[in-house]
Design a protein around this motif. Structure first.
Motif, PDB file in Angstrom:
ATOM      1  N   SER A   1      22.280  28.141  -3.670  1.00  0.00           N
ATOM      2  CA  SER A   1      23.326  27.621  -4.545  1.00  0.00           C
ATOM      3  C   SER A   1      24.645  27.672  -3.796  1.00  0.00           C
TER       4      SER A   1
ATOM      5  N   ARG B   1      29.064  25.890  -4.027  1.00  0.00           N
ATOM      6  CA  ARG B   1      30.075  25.078  -4.714  1.00  0.00           C
ATOM      7  C   ARG B   1      30.692  24.105  -3.717  1.00  0.00           C
TER       8      ARG B   1
ATOM      9  N   ARG C   1      28.667  29.786   3.911  1.00  0.00           N
ATOM     10  CA  ARG C   1      29.593  28.701   3.605  1.00  0.00           C
ATOM     11  C   ARG C   1      29.507  27.696   4.744  1.00  0.00           C
TER      12      ARG C   1
ATOM     13  N   TYR D   1      24.420  19.408   1.556  1.00  0.00           N
ATOM     14  CA  TYR D   1      23.505  20.432   1.027  1.00  0.00           C
ATOM     15  C   TYR D   1      22.243  20.507   1.884  1.00  0.00           C
TER      16      TYR D   1
ATOM     17  N   THR E   1      33.478  21.960  -2.209  1.00  0.00           N
ATOM     18  CA  THR E   1      34.921  22.180  -2.290  1.00  0.00           C
ATOM     19  C   THR E   1      35.758  21.093  -1.626  1.00  0.00           C
TER      20      THR E   1
ATOM     21  N   LEU F   1      31.395  23.595   1.517  1.00  0.00           N
ATOM     22  CA  LEU F   1      30.403  24.197   0.614  1.00  0.00           C
ATOM     23  C   LEU F   1      30.683  25.691   0.640  1.00  0.00           C
ATOM     24  N   ASP F   2      31.131  26.226  -0.486  1.00  0.00           N
ATOM     25  CA  ASP F   2      31.623  27.605  -0.536  1.00  0.00           C
ATOM     26  C   ASP F   2      30.816  28.427  -1.540  1.00  0.00           C
ATOM     27  N   ARG F   3      30.991  29.726  -1.460  1.00  0.00           N
ATOM     28  CA  ARG F   3      30.335  30.681  -2.366  1.00  0.00           C
ATOM     29  C   ARG F   3      28.813  30.510  -2.363  1.00  0.00           C
TER      30      ARG F   3
END
Length: 164
Positions: A117, A119, A144, A94, A121, A154-156
């Motif tokens: 932000s 998600r 991403r 992150y 993965t 790290l997606d979306r």
């Protein structure tokens, strides 16, 4: 690894957090800031990387089942969780992503970086390279983060950047 889903989203007690300039400088160095990011790694005119707030907000919480964050450090616990070696902490992934975004879409001005932000993965192992792909559509920033083999970790991703 079993998670206790009954505690997910449960609000805990308030915790006060403090940090020193040294803490934020070490965080910046850990996130990859170097000579190109002296405002984050020296005390004169020091600035704080926006993603530091996520780390600072981490407070003692109820355990999420038998998940042990130490698996990120200890090989034997990583093996118990099904990994052949320790994984990189998600906050590090992150942070690397959060350090890249302001430089590329906010003119290197962390004050314009308002929110981020995404998600998680897939795990990242220490030493693996990461690539952040960014799409800017008007005021919307999508991103991403992927490993060199194309695995998205790290997606979306969405970021809110203020105009200059």
């Amino acid at each position: 690894m079993v998670l206790d889903h009954t505690v997910v989203g449960v609000e805990g007690p308030a915790h006060e957090r403090t940090w020193t300039p040294k803490d934020t400088m070490l965080y910046a160095l850990g996130a990859g800031a170097g000579t190109s990011g002296l405002e984050f790694t020296t005390e004169k005119g020091q600035r704080v990387l926006p993603t530091f707030a996520v780390l600072a907000a981490q407070a003692p919480r109820p355990p999420l089942g038998d998940f042990d964050p130490a698996l990120l450090v200890h090989a034997e616990q990583a093996a118990r969780a099904g990994f052949d070696r320790p994984i990189l902490h998600g906050l590090c992934t992150y942070a690397v992503t959060g350090r890249t975004l302001p430089h590329l879409v906010a003119g290197s001005d962390p004050a314009r970086f308002q929110a981020m932000s995404g998600r998680f993965t897939s795990p990242v192992f220490p030493g693996e390279s990461l690539t952040v792909s960014i799409w800017v559509d008007g005021g919307e920033v999508l991103f991403r983060t992927a490993k060199d083999d194309g695995t998205v970790v790290l997606d979306r991703g969405r970021a809110t950047i203020l105009p200059p």
